[in-house]
Enzyme design. Sequence first.
Site: not given
Ligand code: PLP
Length: 428
Positions: A144, A239, A267
Amino acid sequence: MLYQRSSSLFKEAEKVIPGGVNSPVRAFGAVGGTPIFAKSAKGAYIQDEDGNQYIDYINSWGPMILGHAFEPVVNAVIEKAKQGTSFGMPTAIETEIAQLATSMVPNIDKIRFVNSGTEACMSAVRLARGYTKKDKIIKFAGCYHGHSDSFLIAAGSGAITFGTPNSPGVTQGTAKDTLLATYNDIVNVRQLLEANKGEIACIIIEPVAGNMGCIPPKNDFLKKLRAVCDEHDVLLIFDEVMTGFRLAPGGAQELYNVDADIVCFGKVIGGGLPVGAFAARNDIMDYLAPNGPVYQAGTLSGNPLAMAAGLAMLQHLDKDRTVFTRLAEKTEYLHKGIATALQANNIEHTINRMGSMISIHFEAHEVVDFETAAKANNERFKRFFHGMLKEGIYIAPSAFETWFISDALSYEDLDATIAAVDTVCKTL
Ligand SMILES: *Cc1c(COP(=O)(O)O)cnc(C)c1O
């Protein structure tokens, strides 16, 4: 436990907010029942609107790595707020957090702050496309990267939980530029690169996947990815929205000793306020506006309150680097305790863990990619989730999520959690 007030708040919310929530995975759709409304939290504990208390293993989906309402972060935000909450002009604190972040993370010279992980990943891919002058990207099934169009192709997290990895509203034109690979399968990645020679701008990956449960890379997968990217002149995007400032001060790049070309954050970097960021070497970052041709902007990007929270968080993690070892030790302790309880009760399972990320799959075989994660017993997970909730343990309401361990958790909390697993196992 009673959830009367949560239930009535949810009914009110449903009338004015789609599904009653502002982010789908909060809705309990995958596990049934109505979501619990949070009222306050401190350290390892969260209180709901009915006065129930839980040991929290979501930690706002990652940011609260040092526990809720961590005082240095709260105080930094309060002090900043008194001086004005947004200016639309550069502020000194943006440089301060940029200096600290680039000093902690290997292999990055410059960093641009945005407001979410979604924005970070979306911008990183645009930058990669602009820089390489190529259109296609490779992502991995079950990973994701936020909800921007290019990524809603076999995406993890809420997108799998609700059975809609391919969302309506994403055009065919966009979807055709996203190629799907299998996590931990370098042969598959090689084949895709060969079949699309000269067309791939970048490969984006969660270096430790956390959105199909926790799935660490196997057999030097990241090193091999780095090598094939170099061979094919393709940028490698890590990511690290989940893993950044969590697995190590320098994230997965440091932990696995692999350099990415662009790194995305979110995060933890915002300390619980809405922050994302992406970073790279000078030659790539200078391709961004206003220096370069790739456009990217944000009215509230680098917002002073958000930067104050993020800076206080990073300063703490930078100063006390033993926190990362401590987190890994607590997670290992939890792993051993839970595994013993599951075994004693003859529950088939696989537990994956890396640093302070851990997840239980109710599946006897190894879980290494989306396909193996999807095989797990979801009905059993639902019962497990509700059983744990009744025992006062709050885990993610979906089998396709990792647990986030915070340093506020004491060994007493971990023991209580292991005891709860043992109790709940008897009802599975
Ligand atoms: C949470 C997450 C996102 C998205 O971040 P948001 O602040 O919810 O838009 C993207 N990549 C990874 C790996 C994530 O865990």
